[in-house]
Motif scaffolding. Structure first.
Motif, PDB file in Angstrom:
ATOM      1  N   MET A  34     -13.653 -10.811  27.700  1.00 32.78           N
ATOM      2  CA  MET A  34     -14.918 -10.147  27.371  1.00 32.78           C
ATOM      3  C   MET A  34     -15.849 -11.010  26.535  1.00 32.78           C
ATOM      4  N   ASP A  35     -15.279 -11.908  25.768  1.00 37.15           N
ATOM      5  CA  ASP A  35     -16.116 -12.777  24.946  1.00 37.15           C
ATOM      6  C   ASP A  35     -17.025 -13.660  25.795  1.00 37.15           C
ATOM      7  N   LYS A  36     -16.683 -13.817  27.074  1.00 33.04           N
ATOM      8  CA  LYS A  36     -17.469 -14.683  27.948  1.00 33.04           C
ATOM      9  C   LYS A  36     -18.574 -13.948  28.710  1.00 33.04           C
ATOM     10  N   TYR A  37     -18.539 -12.612  28.706  1.00 33.18           N
ATOM     11  CA  TYR A  37     -19.557 -11.933  29.516  1.00 33.18           C
ATOM     12  C   TYR A  37     -20.224 -10.724  28.867  1.00 33.18           C
ATOM     13  N   LEU A  38     -19.741 -10.259  27.724  1.00 29.77           N
ATOM     14  CA  LEU A  38     -20.391  -9.094  27.100  1.00 29.77           C
ATOM     15  C   LEU A  38     -21.854  -9.360  26.775  1.00 29.77           C
ATOM     16  N   SER A  39     -22.153 -10.585  26.392  1.00 25.72           N
ATOM     17  CA  SER A  39     -23.540 -10.920  26.051  1.00 25.72           C
ATOM     18  C   SER A  39     -24.470 -10.803  27.260  1.00 25.72           C
ATOM     19  N   LEU A  40     -23.900 -10.911  28.478  1.00 27.42           N
ATOM     20  CA  LEU A  40     -24.697 -10.773  29.696  1.00 27.42           C
ATOM     21  C   LEU A  40     -25.015  -9.314  30.013  1.00 27.42           C
ATOM     22  N   LEU A  41     -24.298  -8.407  29.345  1.00 26.91           N
ATOM     23  CA  LEU A  41     -24.433  -6.981  29.640  1.00 26.91           C
ATOM     24  C   LEU A  41     -25.138  -6.202  28.540  1.00 26.91           C
ATOM     25  N   GLU A  42     -25.133  -6.732  27.348  1.00 20.33           N
ATOM     26  CA  GLU A  42     -25.694  -6.000  26.212  1.00 20.33           C
ATOM     27  C   GLU A  42     -27.184  -5.740  26.410  1.00 20.33           C
ATOM     28  N   GLY A  43     -27.570  -4.500  26.232  1.00 20.86           N
ATOM     29  CA  GLY A  43     -28.965  -4.103  26.402  1.00 20.86           C
ATOM     30  C   GLY A  43     -29.396  -3.972  27.843  1.00 20.86           C
ATOM     31  N   LYS A  44     -28.466  -4.113  28.779  1.00 21.95           N
ATOM     32  CA  LYS A  44     -28.795  -4.036  30.204  1.00 21.95           C
ATOM     33  C   LYS A  44     -28.336  -2.701  30.791  1.00 21.95           C
ATOM     34  N   ARG A  45     -28.999  -2.326  31.868  1.00 21.32           N
ATOM     35  CA  ARG A  45     -28.571  -1.163  32.656  1.00 21.32           C
ATOM     36  C   ARG A  45     -27.622  -1.689  33.728  1.00 21.32           C
ATOM     37  N   VAL A  46     -26.365  -1.270  33.636  1.00 19.29           N
ATOM     38  CA  VAL A  46     -25.296  -1.922  34.392  1.00 19.29           C
ATOM     39  C   VAL A  46     -24.776  -1.012  35.506  1.00 19.29           C
ATOM     40  N   GLY A  47     -24.615  -1.601  36.690  1.00 19.04           N
ATOM     41  CA  GLY A  47     -23.892  -0.968  37.782  1.00 19.04           C
ATOM     42  C   GLY A  47     -22.569  -1.689  37.963  1.00 19.04           C
ATOM     43  N   ILE A  48     -21.575  -1.006  38.488  1.00 18.11           N
ATOM     44  CA  ILE A  48     -20.283  -1.642  38.649  1.00 18.11           C
ATOM     45  C   ILE A  48     -19.596  -1.172  39.927  1.00 18.11           C
ATOM     46  N   LEU A  49     -19.103  -2.118  40.702  1.00 17.92           N
ATOM     47  CA  LEU A  49     -18.261  -1.818  41.853  1.00 17.92           C
ATOM     48  C   LEU A  49     -16.835  -1.995  41.371  1.00 17.92           C
ATOM     49  N   ALA A  50     -16.077  -0.907  41.351  1.00 20.92           N
ATOM     50  CA  ALA A  50     -14.748  -0.941  40.752  1.00 20.92           C
ATOM     51  C   ALA A  50     -13.839   0.060  41.442  1.00 20.92           C
ATOM     52  N   ASN A  51     -12.548  -0.062  41.156  1.00 19.69           N
ATOM     53  CA  ASN A  51     -11.539   0.887  41.632  1.00 19.69           C
ATOM     54  C   ASN A  51     -10.384   0.869  40.633  1.00 19.69           C
ATOM     55  N   PRO A  52      -9.235   1.482  40.910  1.00 19.63           N
ATOM     56  CA  PRO A  52      -8.166   1.509  39.899  1.00 19.63           C
ATOM     57  C   PRO A  52      -7.602   0.147  39.500  1.00 19.63           C
ATOM     58  N   THR A  53      -7.878  -0.900  40.283  1.00 20.10           N
ATOM     59  CA  THR A  53      -7.391  -2.234  39.902  1.00 20.10           C
ATOM     60  C   THR A  53      -8.278  -2.881  38.847  1.00 20.10           C
ATOM     61  N   SER A  54      -9.413  -2.264  38.549  1.00 19.84           N
ATOM     62  CA  SER A  54     -10.370  -2.823  37.583  1.00 19.84           C
ATOM     63  C   SER A  54      -9.926  -2.457  36.168  1.00 19.84           C
ATOM     64  N   TYR A 231       2.251 -14.213  41.477  1.00 27.65           N
ATOM     65  CA  TYR A 231       1.503 -13.298  40.620  1.00 27.65           C
ATOM     66  C   TYR A 231       1.800 -11.880  41.066  1.00 27.65           C
ATOM     67  N   GLU A 232       2.329 -11.085  40.150  1.00 21.36           N
ATOM     68  CA  GLU A 232       2.659  -9.703  40.451  1.00 21.36           C
ATOM     69  C   GLU A 232       1.571  -8.805  39.886  1.00 21.36           C
ATOM     70  N   LEU A 233       0.921  -8.052  40.764  1.00 20.20           N
ATOM     71  CA  LEU A 233      -0.197  -7.215  40.345  1.00 20.20           C
ATOM     72  C   LEU A 233       0.254  -6.137  39.361  1.00 20.20           C
ATOM     73  N   PRO A 234      -0.540  -5.902  38.307  1.00 15.98           N
ATOM     74  CA  PRO A 234      -0.183  -4.869  37.326  1.00 15.98           C
ATOM     75  C   PRO A 234      -0.446  -3.452  37.822  1.00 15.98           C
ATOM     76  N   VAL A 235      -1.165  -3.312  38.941  1.00 17.47           N
ATOM     77  CA  VAL A 235      -1.477  -1.992  39.496  1.00 17.47           C
ATOM     78  C   VAL A 235      -1.593  -2.153  41.004  1.00 17.47           C
ATOM     79  N   LYS A 236      -1.213  -1.116  41.752  1.00 16.05           N
ATOM     80  CA  LYS A 236      -1.263  -1.217  43.209  1.00 16.05           C
ATOM     81  C   LYS A 236      -2.712  -1.335  43.676  1.00 16.05           C
ATOM     82  N   PRO A 237      -3.009  -2.242  44.621  1.00 18.56           N
ATOM     83  CA  PRO A 237      -4.392  -2.438  45.065  1.00 18.56           C
ATOM     84  C   PRO A 237      -4.908  -1.340  45.985  1.00 18.56           C
ATOM     85  N   SER A 238      -4.021  -0.586  46.624  1.00 16.34           N
ATOM     86  CA  SER A 238      -4.397   0.553  47.459  1.00 16.34           C
ATOM     87  C   SER A 238      -3.158   1.430  47.634  1.00 16.34           C
ATOM     88  N   PRO A 239      -3.336   2.683  48.057  1.00 26.16           N
ATOM     89  CA  PRO A 239      -2.209   3.617  48.064  1.00 26.16           C
ATOM     90  C   PRO A 239      -0.992   3.164  48.842  1.00 26.16           C
TER      91      PRO A 239
END
Length: 399
Positions: A34-54, A231-239
């Protein structure tokens, strides 16, 4: 002469060195930095494409960003939905997220990409989804659609990269663009060997957006990742990719969706077993697909005993050693199946895909039917596969 006891003090530098080395090699996803990208989001109106793997740690990225004071204006949900509670192929509608009150716009229902209306009140779009490295897996298509919308409406895009669990497999025929479809949009092999961030660079670099448009993308790379590592995923990518074994077998077993062979949908171990009722007497292993809400409501061969291969203990290190998918299983089961005219007959079930579209070429089905060997089939994938591997090098973020 009396022996002096071995002092543990002599071991301390070595122990600290090992601990430091292990810590240095810990994979850190883009979302976790987060230290690398929070500054890009602060004060912005943010949209996000996400799912349970996010996720960041054990929390959803959206929840974490809101806690950090980031204004998440709206979210976009792909196949399976924003919270991942929809079965494969089931259309998803717009909704309000119960946990946050954020409006969720479905990109797997009436539309496949954000509209001008969806984006007009946003300053930046985040893309953070776990992929599994296959041409026929849905999320690289979503990536392209979101990139196209952002390019059209001049919205910058932040991609939080994640490892590809099948990053060491680059195999299969290059898609014949006459077979372009929802399960194949790009002239790439079945397994592309790239992360989402790398693939986004390829989409821009190869001019795969309409009119040669390019999206303004910023990528937060994964730390301490390389393509050959496990690399073992920490959460299933789909059902239906609900175990590490299923994720590693998926590039091979998904091809069977173009056949009469069940891949275990309708069981608790999908994409780790293969079988069909007519293989009774050919194999001892059996399973019976059932309707499972959220996974497979109407699976192929529902309530029928299927006989075939149990791959739950298959040593998936094989894929890392060879860098190949296992087309030998397709050859074996075709030879064993008594009604060969029905093996690729997609009219047998609405769940079945078309093998030509899954393989990405017309020749694969004909090769299996004619008795071609695995090596003969692989030889037909050249020189396209080697040319792709060379082109891919231009876009790599990781060794």
């Amino acid at each position: 002469m009396r022996k002096r006891p071995f002092s543990i003090l002599l071991l301390l530098p070595l122990l600290f060195g090992l601990i430091s080395c292990a810590k240095a090699q810990t994979i850190t996803t883009g979302a976790e930095q987060m230290d690398k990208y929070l500054s890009l989001l602060e004060g912005k109106r943010v949209g996000i494409l996400a799912n349970p793997t996010s996720i960041v740690g054990d929390r959803h990225l959206v929840d974490t960003l809101i806690q950090r004071g980031i204004q998440i204006k709206k979210a976009f949900g792909p196949e399976h939905g924003f919270r991942g509670n929809a079965s494969a192929g089931i259309k998803v509608g717009d909704e309000i997220d119960e946990a946050t009150g954020i409006k969720i716009i479905s990109l797997y229902g009436k539309k496949r990409k954000p509209s001008e209306e969806d984006l007009k009140d946003l300053d930046i779009m985040i893309f953070d989804i776990q992929d599994v490295g296959c041409r026929f897996y849905t999320y690289i298509n979503v990536l392209r659609d979101v990139m196209e919308a952002c390019a059209e409406h001049k919205k910058p895009m932040l991609i939080l990269d994640r490892p590809n669990p099948n990053g060491y497999i680059i195999d299969g025929p290059i898609l014949d663009m006459r077979l372009k479809s929802g399960i194949g949009q790009f002239p790439i092999p079945m397994t592309h060997g790239m992360t989402i961030g790398e693939f986004a660079q390829m989409i821009n670099g190869e001019g795969w957006l309409p009119g040669g448009m390019k999206t303004d993308i910023t990528i937060i790379p994964v730390q301490n990742y390389h393509h050959d590592m496990h690399y073992e995923l920490p959460v299933k990518p789909s059902p239906n990719l609900n175990t590490p074994q299923s994720i590693l077998l998926y590039p091979t077993l998904c091809l069977f969706e173009g056949t009469i062979i069940s891949q275990g949908r309708g069981t608790l171990t999908p994409f780790t077993i293969l079988g069909a009722p007519l293989l009774k007497g050919k194999y001892d292993f059996q399973f019976t697909p059932k309707s499972i809400k959220g996974m497979a409501e109407t699976p192929l061969h529902q309530d029928q005993a299927c006989y075939g291969l149990d791959l739950r203990e298959f040593d998936t290190a094989h894929f890392r050693k060879t860098g190949r998918i296992q087309i030998e299983w397709m050859i074996e089961l075709y030879k064993a199946y008594p009604a060969k005219d029905k093996f690729f007959d997609r009219s047998q079930s609405k769940q079945m895909g078309n093998i030509d579209y899954l393989a990405g070429v017309y020749e694969f089905r004909k090769q299996i039917e004619s008795g071609a060997t695995a090596e003969e089939i692989r030889a037909s994938w050249e020189p396209g596969l080697s040319q792709y591997k060379e082109m891919r090098k231009k876009y790599l973020l990781y060794p």
